[in-house]
Every structure is written in C-alpha cells, then in structure tokens.
Write a protein that holds these residues in place. Structure first.
Motif, PDB file in Angstrom:
ATOM      1  N   TRP A 451      55.155 109.389  15.583  1.00 32.18           N
ATOM      2  CA  TRP A 451      54.682 110.425  14.654  1.00 32.18           C
ATOM      3  C   TRP A 451      54.305 112.004  15.303  1.00 32.18           C
ATOM      4  O   TRP A 451      55.709 112.286  14.801  1.00 32.18           O
ATOM      5  N   GLN A 452      53.825 111.817  16.678  1.00 28.69           N
ATOM      6  CA  GLN A 452      53.932 112.653  17.417  1.00 28.69           C
ATOM      7  C   GLN A 452      55.035 113.787  17.865  1.00 28.69           C
ATOM      8  O   GLN A 452      55.441 114.586  17.232  1.00 28.69           O
ATOM      9  N   PHE A 453      56.063 112.661  17.961  1.00 29.96           N
ATOM     10  CA  PHE A 453      57.445 113.143  18.381  1.00 29.96           C
ATOM     11  C   PHE A 453      58.399 113.567  17.460  1.00 29.96           C
ATOM     12  O   PHE A 453      59.281 114.053  17.629  1.00 29.96           O
ATOM     13  N   LYS A 454      58.059 112.361  15.565  1.00 28.50           N
ATOM     14  CA  LYS A 454      59.024 113.174  14.292  1.00 28.50           C
ATOM     15  C   LYS A 454      58.709 114.635  14.404  1.00 28.50           C
ATOM     16  O   LYS A 454      59.435 115.103  14.228  1.00 28.50           O
ATOM     17  N   TYR A 455      57.154 114.284  14.477  1.00 29.70           N
ATOM     18  CA  TYR A 455      56.200 115.974  14.218  1.00 29.70           C
ATOM     19  C   TYR A 455      56.932 117.256  14.598  1.00 29.70           C
ATOM     20  O   TYR A 455      57.947 118.054  14.297  1.00 29.70           O
ATOM     21  N   LEU A 456      57.270 117.122  16.632  1.00 31.60           N
ATOM     22  CA  LEU A 456      57.877 118.393  17.109  1.00 31.60           C
ATOM     23  C   LEU A 456      59.430 118.478  17.468  1.00 31.60           C
ATOM     24  O   LEU A 456      59.020 119.711  17.561  1.00 31.60           O
ATOM     25  N   THR A 457      60.060 117.858  16.551  1.00 33.56           N
ATOM     26  CA  THR A 457      61.495 117.898  16.619  1.00 33.56           C
ATOM     27  C   THR A 457      62.458 117.577  14.846  1.00 33.56           C
ATOM     28  O   THR A 457      63.231 118.064  14.758  1.00 33.56           O
ATOM     29  N   ARG A 458      61.370 117.072  13.976  1.00 34.30           N
ATOM     30  CA  ARG A 458      61.619 117.108  12.375  1.00 34.30           C
ATOM     31  C   ARG A 458      61.271 117.920  12.184  1.00 34.30           C
ATOM     32  O   ARG A 458      61.109 117.900  10.797  1.00 34.30           O
ATOM     33  N   GLY A 459      59.185 117.382  12.081  1.00 25.57           N
ATOM     34  CA  GLY A 459      58.598 118.541  11.141  1.00 25.57           C
ATOM     35  C   GLY A 459      58.066 117.370  10.286  1.00 25.57           C
ATOM     36  O   GLY A 459      57.539 117.477   9.093  1.00 25.57           O
ATOM     37  N   GLY A 460      58.329 115.909   9.882  1.00 24.72           N
ATOM     38  CA  GLY A 460      58.259 114.515   9.447  1.00 24.72           C
ATOM     39  C   GLY A 460      58.299 114.117   9.531  1.00 24.72           C
ATOM     40  O   GLY A 460      59.349 113.290  10.904  1.00 24.72           O
ATOM     41  N   GLY A 461      58.593 112.751   8.241  1.00 29.44           N
ATOM     42  CA  GLY A 461      59.218 111.443   8.243  1.00 29.44           C
ATOM     43  C   GLY A 461      58.170 110.486   8.692  1.00 29.44           C
ATOM     44  O   GLY A 461      58.551 109.649   9.629  1.00 29.44           O
ATOM     45  N   TYR A 462      57.147 111.092   8.237  1.00 32.59           N
ATOM     46  CA  TYR A 462      55.942 109.452   8.880  1.00 32.59           C
ATOM     47  C   TYR A 462      54.877 109.926   8.036  1.00 32.59           C
ATOM     48  O   TYR A 462      54.953 111.240   7.069  1.00 32.59           O
ATOM     49  N   TYR A 463      53.529 108.655   7.867  1.00 32.27           N
ATOM     50  CA  TYR A 463      52.938 108.755   6.975  1.00 32.27           C
ATOM     51  C   TYR A 463      51.801 107.754   7.024  1.00 32.27           C
ATOM     52  O   TYR A 463      51.939 107.359   8.177  1.00 32.27           O
ATOM     53  N   PHE A 464      50.110 109.082   7.358  1.00 33.58           N
ATOM     54  CA  PHE A 464      49.026 108.670   7.604  1.00 33.58           C
ATOM     55  C   PHE A 464      48.499 107.823   6.372  1.00 33.58           C
ATOM     56  O   PHE A 464      48.673 108.634   5.600  1.00 33.58           O
ATOM     57  N   ASN A 465      48.683 106.553   6.580  1.00 26.86           N
ATOM     58  CA  ASN A 465      48.078 106.147   5.616  1.00 26.86           C
ATOM     59  C   ASN A 465      46.799 105.933   5.124  1.00 26.86           C
ATOM     60  O   ASN A 465      45.796 105.624   5.846  1.00 26.86           O
ATOM     61  N   VAL A 466      46.207 106.468   4.280  1.00 27.50           N
ATOM     62  CA  VAL A 466      44.708 106.246   3.948  1.00 27.50           C
ATOM     63  C   VAL A 466      44.786 105.724   2.645  1.00 27.50           C
ATOM     64  O   VAL A 466      43.895 106.295   1.884  1.00 27.50           O
ATOM     65  N   GLY A 467      45.305 104.772   2.022  1.00 23.06           N
ATOM     66  CA  GLY A 467      45.140 104.090   1.111  1.00 23.06           C
ATOM     67  C   GLY A 467      46.819 104.221   0.305  1.00 23.06           C
ATOM     68  O   GLY A 467      46.918 102.866  -0.744  1.00 23.06           O
ATOM     69  N   ILE A 534      65.096 127.110  16.311  1.00 25.24           N
ATOM     70  CA  ILE A 534      64.021 127.200  16.135  1.00 25.24           C
ATOM     71  C   ILE A 534      63.261 125.408  15.653  1.00 25.24           C
ATOM     72  O   ILE A 534      63.337 125.156  14.763  1.00 25.24           O
ATOM     73  N   TRP A 535      62.008 125.427  17.063  1.00 24.64           N
ATOM     74  CA  TRP A 535      61.430 124.159  16.851  1.00 24.64           C
ATOM     75  C   TRP A 535      61.310 122.792  17.198  1.00 24.64           C
ATOM     76  O   TRP A 535      63.236 122.849  17.585  1.00 24.64           O
ATOM     77  N   GLY A 536      61.398 121.785  17.495  1.00 26.25           N
ATOM     78  CA  GLY A 536      62.309 121.252  18.426  1.00 26.25           C
ATOM     79  C   GLY A 536      63.156 121.317  19.714  1.00 26.25           C
ATOM     80  O   GLY A 536      62.852 122.146  20.340  1.00 26.25           O
ATOM     81  N   PHE A 537      63.649 119.750  20.216  1.00 26.22           N
ATOM     82  CA  PHE A 537      63.480 120.223  21.910  1.00 26.22           C
ATOM     83  C   PHE A 537      65.244 119.943  22.258  1.00 26.22           C
ATOM     84  O   PHE A 537      65.557 119.737  21.915  1.00 26.22           O
ATOM     85  N   GLY A 538      65.643 120.914  22.352  1.00 28.12           N
ATOM     86  CA  GLY A 538      66.653 121.027  23.539  1.00 28.12           C
ATOM     87  C   GLY A 538      67.475 120.667  24.284  1.00 28.12           C
ATOM     88  O   GLY A 538      67.037 119.468  25.272  1.00 28.12           O
ATOM     89  N   GLU A 539      67.932 121.173  24.934  1.00 28.21           N
ATOM     90  CA  GLU A 539      68.479 121.015  26.987  1.00 28.21           C
ATOM     91  C   GLU A 539      67.184 121.121  27.741  1.00 28.21           C
ATOM     92  O   GLU A 539      67.049 120.395  28.554  1.00 28.21           O
ATOM     93  N   GLY A 540      65.806 121.907  27.686  1.00 32.26           N
ATOM     94  CA  GLY A 540      64.921 122.329  28.408  1.00 32.26           C
ATOM     95  C   GLY A 540      63.626 121.416  27.669  1.00 32.26           C
ATOM     96  O   GLY A 540      64.486 120.076  26.688  1.00 32.26           O
ATOM     97  N   GLN A 541      62.796 121.739  28.246  1.00 30.61           N
ATOM     98  CA  GLN A 541      61.179 120.389  27.801  1.00 30.61           C
ATOM     99  C   GLN A 541      60.449 121.072  27.013  1.00 30.61           C
ATOM    100  O   GLN A 541      59.619 121.061  27.928  1.00 30.61           O
ATOM    101  N   GLU A 542      61.234 122.159  26.658  1.00 31.94           N
ATOM    102  CA  GLU A 542      59.734 122.810  26.042  1.00 31.94           C
ATOM    103  C   GLU A 542      60.655 123.033  24.143  1.00 31.94           C
ATOM    104  O   GLU A 542      61.884 123.186  24.127  1.00 31.94           O
TER     105      GLU A 542
END
Length: 588
Positions: A451-467, A534-542
């Motif tokens: 999920w963390q890299f989904k957030y850093l690349t897409r800003g979403g695409g996951y669910y933290f299950n609270v029920g 803006i946001w996500g990773f391109g060719e670099g590592q930042e």
C-alpha cells in the motif's frame, strides 16, 4: 557482525574518522575502501543542495568528489543525544546503524551510517547506506533554538498595541506582501508555514474553506486517521499524551485551529487562489486572490508553495449513461453522513479507503449498499498489518525515527515493503480468502510493494480494513464489478446478465485529478509543462517535484501524510531560507 555495544560504537566511530580524512582531500582510493559494492548514499541538501540518492560505490565516489570541495564537510561524530550505535535489521539485512552529526561550510547536519561486512574484502565493515541531511544554516538557525523572545516588556504601554493587536495587524498584510504564499491550510500548509515562521520568513497561508481545519472537518462523518497517533505529530507541537491511538477527523481539525493560534501563523480563510504569473526579471509572482467577502487582492510573493495535497479537483469518470440516472449522484468529497439514506438503496463506485468507509457508513445507517469495483484493490487489516510500516515509531524518539525514515533509499524501501506486504498477506489470509470467494479483485501493488508504494505512486488504490471488508466477504454489503454493468437507468443500473439493480444514491469514490491539472488551471500551460509531473517516481529515486526546487523558480510543492509533511517541510523551508539569504540559486 559485532554485537557488543562498545565494539559497535568503535566500528562506527572508526568509519566516520576515516571518512572525514578521505573526504577532506578527497582521496579516491581511501574512499573506495569505505563503501560496500552494494551501497547507497542519500543526500538531503547537506552536500549537494538537492534531494538525491546515489547507488553503487563508484557512483558515490564520483558524486562525493564533486560536492565535498564546495561543501567542506567535517567534524563527523556519533551524536550523543541520539540513539546509540546498534545492530539493526533493515530491508532484511543486519547492519550496524549509527546516528551522527557533522558540519559543512554553510550548515550543520545529521546523518545515519549503516555498516555491513564485505565478504570480498575479508569481511571488512563498509558503508551499506549513508544519509547526510541538512538540519540548519549557520547564522540562520530557527528561532526556537534561541532564547525565548521577550515580547512586550513587563513595563507596559497601556495606550499602545497589545499582543492581539500586533497579531491581527500582522495577519492583515495591509501594507506589505508576504515573502511566501502557501496555498492550502491542511497539514502540508501548516507544517511548511510553521517551519518558515521559525526561520523568520514572512508567510501567509490561504485556504478556500471558511474555517481552519475544514479540510478534515467536512469529510464524512465516521472518518478517523488510518495510522496511529505517534506517527502523526505536526512540527514543534506533539499531540497531548491523552489523545486516542486513531485521531477522529474533528479532533484533528480543532487541533489545526489551535496550532495556527499557538504557532502564530498568518492564515486567511475563505480565500481562493485564482491565478498566478511569474516575473522572471523581478523574481516575484503576481497572484490573484478572491477574498471571503468577494473582494480581489493581488499579491507579489517571491515564493508560492502549493500545499493542496490532492488537487482538490474531483476525478469524475466519463460514464455517458450516468446522466440517465435520476437519483442523487455525489462525489465522495460531497458525502457527509449516511443518516438521510436510511432504508434506501445505494451504489458506491470505487473500492479505495473512501469507497469502503462510505459503504460501511451507509450500511451502519441501514441503507442497502452495493460496492462497485472498478479495478483491483489492495486490502490490508488496519491492525496489525497496516501499522507494520510504522513499527519503528513505537519506540525511540520522534526525531530519530524521522531521520531513519529519511535515510532509506528507494531501492531498499521497496525491498522492505515487499517483505511487509508478504507478512501482511499471511496475517490477513482469512480475510483475503473470504474476499476472493465473493469475487473481489485483489492486488498487492507493483512488484508486491504494498500500500505504501501505491500511495507514493498513485495516491490510492488500497483499503485499510476497519470492518467493511468483513461485511463484503459476508455479503452484508453486496459487491459487483463495474465491467458487469450494462448501463445506468433512471432508477439504478442494468446488469449485463439481464437484471436491474435499483438505487436512489450513487457515490463516486473515484478520487481526484493529479496536481498537474491544478497547476495548469492556476498558472497556465507553459508553467505546467515546465514543471512536469508531480508526485510519483520518474527516472530518479525521489518523488517528482516534491519538497524541492522545481524547474519553475519560486514554485514549490508539499503534500502527503502528516509524517511526510512534518519531515519534508524542514528541508523545503531550509531551501527557501537559503535562497532568501543568497546561499542558493532560485533555479535547480
């Protein structure tokens, strides 16, 4: 690998001593002996004035030689005020980890060294990872490092302005413009404004909401943060120790108000940033603001910091037949409370956090809810699985843990999250099997990075299950795939299998458009093209164009979780201060 505390400390001290001697010349052959063939150097402004990561011993040597002469790093030493050197496991590798301090010609910094044995060189301990991060500029330290300001004397002028008068006058900007204009008053805007305040940079936050904290307060009724309180502090003012583990949205919103007051931040509510153009010759922006009373104000700041998080522009998918639906259609940003929909039928399109939370809220109000999945989604239980990434924050100091988070190069961060994702899948197996049985499409991120890299690349695409996932797996909340819908009709949808699914409410939990769309809207195509993605990773590592100088002078971006904003606001503020003091060019 060494185990005794003394031996671990000596190994780290010896490496730092040899490194300082080798980098002073710089001596390529001596430096080469200090870095493991698989090594990573992350420099956060200290030597290069960039946020950059260099992989491999040979590349590191080349970069060090370039920057060492200008930066003149020296006085490397284990920091006695930090966690002592110790054996740790990071990204599956056991290493000696040591936090150190150092100086450069222009500043003071902190760093993290990790040593591992080089089997090809008699198991000599060499640097596996090295972080060098700027903490402060010499002569321009933060105010909080100085003596408390005296403020007004104990001998009062009863006819002169008091503290409140001075604060109100400062915030009005009647006879001046700010040096920095921050657009957006959520955690990103507050963090960077607080940092700049401590560096004596005149800063104004503008936000279109009518009350500080409304960007959280106006979200759906049941919302709480999905990570724990110890990770989420804002700069300088940690949350009180009696706060709950998961912070409710309204509690956080009220804290934002208190924070603005306590940190004496200038903040205009009900203010819309309408447009901005840049004068290259003068090095200033001309920005148009629409104020709460409808009046217009033109300001000429030298820097504009976009702290809007997501763009704020809802992503409304192109569903031509949706116009046939005669019920209520809401984007998730418009959804507040499920009570008005009690006993009614609702479709929630989108299976990220917002979609699941809204579906669960509607279900709790006894609505008949169907969740519509458009694409595969990562699901992980909020405890313990989703918290595994923050395990370090359960012990040690916040400053140490923030530095550790900063120190992880992208390659190793990916490796770590692959391991955490696999661990989560094992912990959540029963839930994930139940979702699969009802046809829920699961994924685990690109390359299993979670999920963390989904957030850093897409800003979403996951669910933290609270029920909600349990309700979906049990059938209490129904599930259909968007691809199985034939068309939308006045009272719901027709399915391809020939049945009608009735609905009175459709919620589009489909996220927001990327920042580039907002930049184009506010600043025009030329500047948007110049800045690029803006946001996500391109060719670099930042992360692209985040927390650092962009191709457009004077335009900056900050976004992310409270932790990301707390950590990276420090480095963004230092760059602005360095530019203002003539230590750094406006352009990267």
């Amino acid at each position: 690998m060494l185990d005794r505390t003394d031996d671990v400390s000596i190994a780290a001290e010896n490496w730092l001593s040899e490194f300082e001697s080798a980098i002073a010349k710089p001596d390529e052959s001596a430096l080469k002996k200090l870095f493991h063939p698989e090594s990573y150097w992350r420099d956060v402004l200290a030597l290069s004035w960039h946020l950059q990561t260099i992989n491999g011993g040979d590349e590191i040597l080349r970069e060090l030689k370039v920057h060492a002469i200008r930066a003149a790093p020296r006085d490397f030493a284990i920091d006695p005020d930090r966690a002592a050197p110790r054996p740790v496991t990071r990204a599956g590798t056991v290493s000696i980890e040591a936090i150190f301090k150092f100086e450069t010609a222009q500043g003071r910094g902190s760093g993290i060294l990790r040593l591992i044995p080089d089997a090809a060189d008699g198991n000599r301990l060499k640097a596996w990872t090295l972080l060098t991060a700027l903490d402060e500029l010499k002569g321009f330290e933060e105010q909080l490092r100085s003596a408390r300001p005296r403020g007004q004397s104990y001998s009062r002028d009863f006819r002169g302005p008091n503290w409140l008068d001075l604060r109100e006058a400062s915030a009005q900007y009647a006879d001046r413009d700010p040096i920095v204009l921050v657009v957006g008053g959520g955690q990103a805007g507050l963090a960077i404004a607080a940092r700049l305040k401590q560096l004596r940079i005149d800063t104004l936050i503008v936000d279109r909401e009518t009350r500080i904290g409304d960007n959280w307060r106006k979200r759906y009724h049941a919302l709480t943060l999905h990570n724990q309180v110890q990770v989420n502090h804002l700069p300088y003012m940690p949350f009180p120790p009696n706060w709950p583990v998961y912070i409710p949205k309204d509690k956080l919103a009220n804290w934002f108000e208190a924070y603005v007051d306590a940190m004496e931040l200038n903040y205009w509510t009900g203010t819309e940033f309408e447009s901005g153009s840049y004068d290259e010759a003068d090095g200033r922006w001309s920005v148009a603001l629409r104020l709460a009373d409808g009046a217009k104000r033109v300001m000429r700041p030298r820097h504009v910091v976009m702290a809007t998080g997501v763009s704020g522009i809802p992503n409304l998918p192109d569903i031509p037949a949706l116009k046939n639906f005669t019920g209520t259609v809401l984007h998730s940003s418009q959804y507040d409370d499920g009570e008005p929909w009690k006993g009614k039928k609702a479709l929630v399109i989108g299976t990220g956090n917002s979609g699941h939370d809204i579906a669960q809220d509607l279900h709790s109000r006894r609505a008949d809810v169907t969740l519509v999945q458009r694409s595969s989604t990562l699901v992980t239980n909020i405890e313990p699985s989703a918290q595994l990434a923050y395990a370090a924050y359960n012990e040690g100091t916040l400053d140490d843990n923030d530095l550790i988070a900063t120190s992880m190069p992208l390659v190793l961060a990916r490796r770590s999250h692959v391991m955490l994702t696999e661990q989560s899948r094992n912990l959540d197996k029963e839930l994930l099997d139940g979702l699969t049985r009802v046809g829920f499409k699961l994924d685990y991120g690109d390359g299993g990075t979670g999920w963390q890299f989904k957030y850093l690349t897409r800003g979403g695409g996951y669910y933290f299950n609270v029920g909600c996932s349990d309700l979906v797996a049990s059938g209490a909340i129904k599930l259909i795939q968007f691809e199985d819908i034939d068309s939308f009709v006045a009272d719901g949808v027709w399915m391809k299998r020939g049945e009608r699914l009735a609905a009175e409410l459709i919620v589009l939990a489909t996220g927001y458009k990327p920042q580039e769309v907002l930049v184009r809207k506010l600043f025009g195509t030329d500047i948007a093209t110049r800045v690029g993605p803006i946001w996500g990773f391109g060719e670099g590592q930042e992360l692209r164009n985040m927390y650092t100088r962009t191709p457009q002078p004077g335009l900056w971006f900050i976004a992310g979780s409270l932790a990301q904003c707390r950590i990276n606001s420090k480095y963004l503020a230092l760059q602005i201060k360095a530019i203002e003091e003539g230590l750094l060019p406006r352009s990267a």
